[in-house]
Design an enzyme around this catalytic site. Sequence first.
Site, PDB file in Angstrom:
ATOM      1  N   ASP A  63       0.853  -1.197   0.000  1.00 13.46           N
ATOM      2  CA  ASP A  63       0.000   0.000   0.000  1.00 13.46           C
ATOM      3  C   ASP A  63       0.886   1.243   0.000  1.00 13.46           C
ATOM      4  O   ASP A  63       2.046   1.190   0.412  1.00 13.46           O
ATOM      5  CB  ASP A  63      -0.862   0.035   1.269  1.00 13.46           C
ATOM      6  CG  ASP A  63      -1.874  -1.108   1.342  1.00 13.46           C
ATOM      7  OD1 ASP A  63      -1.962  -1.899   0.389  1.00 13.46           O
ATOM      8  OD2 ASP A  63      -2.579  -1.195   2.369  1.00 13.46           O
ATOM      9  N   ARG A  72      -0.999  -0.795  -8.648  1.00 12.11           N
ATOM     10  CA  ARG A  72      -2.397  -0.596  -8.251  1.00 12.11           C
ATOM     11  C   ARG A  72      -2.606   0.924  -8.248  1.00 12.11           C
ATOM     12  O   ARG A  72      -1.983   1.640  -7.476  1.00 12.11           O
ATOM     13  CB  ARG A  72      -2.636  -1.134  -6.855  1.00 12.11           C
ATOM     14  CG  ARG A  72      -4.013  -0.703  -6.302  1.00 12.11           C
ATOM     15  CD  ARG A  72      -4.061  -0.796  -4.796  1.00 12.11           C
ATOM     16  NE  ARG A  72      -3.935  -2.159  -4.342  1.00 12.11           N
ATOM     17  CZ  ARG A  72      -3.561  -2.479  -3.099  1.00 12.11           C
ATOM     18  NH1 ARG A  72      -3.260  -1.551  -2.221  1.00 12.11           N
ATOM     19  NH2 ARG A  72      -3.476  -3.737  -2.748  1.00 12.11           N
TER      20      ARG A  72
HETATM   21  P1  FDA Z   1     -14.519   8.193  -5.136  1.00 12.18           P
HETATM   22  O1  FDA Z   1     -14.151   8.613  -3.758  1.00 12.18           O
HETATM   23  O2  FDA Z   1     -14.752   9.251  -6.147  1.00 12.18           O
HETATM   24  O3  FDA Z   1     -15.768   7.246  -5.036  1.00 12.18           O
HETATM   25  C1  FDA Z   1     -16.503   6.776  -6.152  1.00 12.18           C
HETATM   26  C2  FDA Z   1     -17.809   6.184  -5.626  1.00 12.18           C
HETATM   27  O4  FDA Z   1     -17.531   5.031  -4.813  1.00 12.18           O
HETATM   28  C3  FDA Z   1     -18.573   7.126  -4.688  1.00 12.18           C
HETATM   29  O5  FDA Z   1     -19.423   7.960  -5.408  1.00 12.18           O
HETATM   30  C4  FDA Z   1     -19.298   6.153  -3.791  1.00 12.18           C
HETATM   31  O6  FDA Z   1     -20.436   5.631  -4.444  1.00 12.18           O
HETATM   32  C5  FDA Z   1     -18.321   5.026  -3.632  1.00 12.18           C
HETATM   33  N1  FDA Z   1     -17.420   5.210  -2.475  1.00 12.18           N
HETATM   34  C6  FDA Z   1     -16.100   5.465  -2.490  1.00 12.18           C
HETATM   35  N2  FDA Z   1     -15.612   5.513  -1.246  1.00 12.18           N
HETATM   36  C7  FDA Z   1     -16.645   5.289  -0.409  1.00 12.18           C
HETATM   37  C8  FDA Z   1     -16.773   5.194   1.007  1.00 12.18           C
HETATM   38  N3  FDA Z   1     -15.728   5.366   1.812  1.00 12.18           N
HETATM   39  N4  FDA Z   1     -17.981   4.951   1.518  1.00 12.18           N
HETATM   40  C9  FDA Z   1     -19.053   4.777   0.721  1.00 12.18           C
HETATM   41  N5  FDA Z   1     -19.001   4.837  -0.637  1.00 12.18           N
HETATM   42  C10 FDA Z   1     -17.816   5.092  -1.198  1.00 12.18           C
HETATM   43  N6  FDA Z   1      -5.415   4.664  -0.995  1.00 12.18           N
HETATM   44  C11 FDA Z   1      -4.133   4.987  -0.682  1.00 12.18           C
HETATM   45  O7  FDA Z   1      -3.838   6.157  -0.461  1.00 12.18           O
HETATM   46  N7  FDA Z   1      -3.187   4.004  -0.613  1.00 12.18           N
HETATM   47  C12 FDA Z   1      -3.464   2.692  -0.878  1.00 12.18           C
HETATM   48  O8  FDA Z   1      -2.576   1.849  -0.825  1.00 12.18           O
HETATM   49  C13 FDA Z   1      -4.805   2.352  -1.215  1.00 12.18           C
HETATM   50  N8  FDA Z   1      -5.169   1.056  -1.472  1.00 12.18           N
HETATM   51  C14 FDA Z   1      -6.408   0.804  -1.993  1.00 12.18           C
HETATM   52  C15 FDA Z   1      -6.735  -0.481  -2.445  1.00 12.18           C
HETATM   53  C16 FDA Z   1      -7.927  -0.701  -3.099  1.00 12.18           C
HETATM   54  C17 FDA Z   1      -8.234  -2.081  -3.613  1.00 12.18           C
HETATM   55  C18 FDA Z   1      -8.851   0.359  -3.298  1.00 12.18           C
HETATM   56  C19 FDA Z   1     -10.138   0.170  -4.038  1.00 12.18           C
HETATM   57  C20 FDA Z   1      -8.564   1.605  -2.798  1.00 12.18           C
HETATM   58  C21 FDA Z   1      -7.369   1.849  -2.123  1.00 12.18           C
HETATM   59  N9  FDA Z   1      -7.071   3.090  -1.615  1.00 12.18           N
HETATM   60  C22 FDA Z   1      -5.766   3.377  -1.275  1.00 12.18           C
HETATM   61  C23 FDA Z   1      -8.158   4.081  -1.361  1.00 12.18           C
HETATM   62  C24 FDA Z   1      -8.310   5.072  -2.498  1.00 12.18           C
HETATM   63  O9  FDA Z   1      -7.195   5.922  -2.563  1.00 12.18           O
HETATM   64  C25 FDA Z   1      -9.567   5.933  -2.297  1.00 12.18           C
HETATM   65  O10 FDA Z   1      -9.438   6.634  -1.088  1.00 12.18           O
HETATM   66  C26 FDA Z   1     -10.869   5.143  -2.247  1.00 12.18           C
HETATM   67  O11 FDA Z   1     -10.852   4.088  -3.164  1.00 12.18           O
HETATM   68  C27 FDA Z   1     -12.085   6.045  -2.589  1.00 12.18           C
HETATM   69  O12 FDA Z   1     -11.913   6.610  -3.834  1.00 12.18           O
HETATM   70  P2  FDA Z   1     -12.584   6.064  -5.193  1.00 12.18           P
HETATM   71  O13 FDA Z   1     -11.481   5.890  -6.177  1.00 12.18           O
HETATM   72  O14 FDA Z   1     -13.362   4.868  -4.935  1.00 12.18           O
HETATM   73  O15 FDA Z   1     -13.416   7.259  -5.771  1.00 12.18           O
END
Ligand code: FDA
Length: 284
Positions: A113, A164
């Site tokens: 991560d 990732r």
């Molecule tokens: P965004 O926040 O725009 O969300 C898109 C949609 O997803 C939202 O509209 C909602 O519907 C849903 N959603 C997202 N988050 C939600 C929540 N908390 N609660 C409810 N609904 C939610 N970060 C990092 O800094 N270092 C890392 O190593 C990792 N590792 C990692 C692994 C994996 C497999 C994933 C999927 C994510 C990470 N992250 C991470 C976290 C990442 O940086 C980010 O904070 C989250 O994925 C939320 O952002 P989205 O890309 O989903 O988009």
Amino acid sequence: MNPLRPLLYRVAKRWIAGSSRVDAIKAAKEANAKGMAALLNYLGEGLREARSIDEALSEYEGLQRAIAELGLRAHISVKPTQLGLLLSEQALLLRLERLAEAARQRGQLLWIDMEQGQYVDGTLRAYSSLLEKGFTNVGLALQANLRRTEKDLGGLLDKRPRIRLVKGAYPTPPPEGFSSRAEVARNYERLMELLFEARAFVAIATHDARLVLRGIELAQRNGAEFELQFLRGIREDLKAWAVRQGYIVAEYIPYGQSWYEYSMRRLRENRKNIWLLIRSLFGG
Ligand code: FDA
């Protein structure tokens, strides 16, 4: 102790498997049954004592053994400040190498991560060393919310990395970070273009459906390998769709006692979660 902690836990439960390895294994089996691989993370970060760092290391080693013995489709995903980065880069590298070797012997992956901005340099150096030592089974998270990531990626692409791509969970204001969510999304797209053009292995790790579709389109156009990764407890509809489409899908599943920091990041990143918190106040 924060008096809101018990309430927070009621909300946080949806994002974590539970407190023990048994809970993690159960959640991994459930993910496998739904057609997803599991990425198991033992919660913990910011560790400064060798004893707790080695306790985390042996938890991961036990997990790697259990995954192999039970024939699970699962891998571990670790945090650098959980495995020695706060002691020294060498301390981190030694432990990562142990886990990478144990994973390699069992045909598993090791995912690393990415944490706050001040840890990016040390983490990148450790990852580059692992690639130079021939660990092709190790992947690294890169964050689209940091302006530096494009340059960092440039330094990795000729080493055949597994990346990732995430938006970034640690708020980073300008000049290091972007000032709006729209800019982060644009940068995410730009980084995907670079990755797929270089035909690197990419894990598209976002719940942003538009970016997921764009990533799939770019991968297919470039004939590149990819998988989709999601977090436990978020966008089950998107996960089910991705599995139905026949894509390779993995679910990141954290477990352990140190659930607070991880859960606060999840809570903060979506305004709707405040309602979950308020509902939990009334026992909902
Ligand atoms: P965004 O926040 O725009 O969300 C898109 C949609 O997803 C939202 O509209 C909602 O519907 C849903 N959603 C997202 N988050 C939600 C929540 N908390 N609660 C409810 N609904 C939610 N970060 C990092 O800094 N270092 C890392 O190593 C990792 N590792 C990692 C692994 C994996 C497999 C994933 C999927 C994510 C990470 N992250 C991470 C976290 C990442 O940086 C980010 O904070 C989250 O994925 C939320 O952002 P989205 O890309 O989903 O988009």
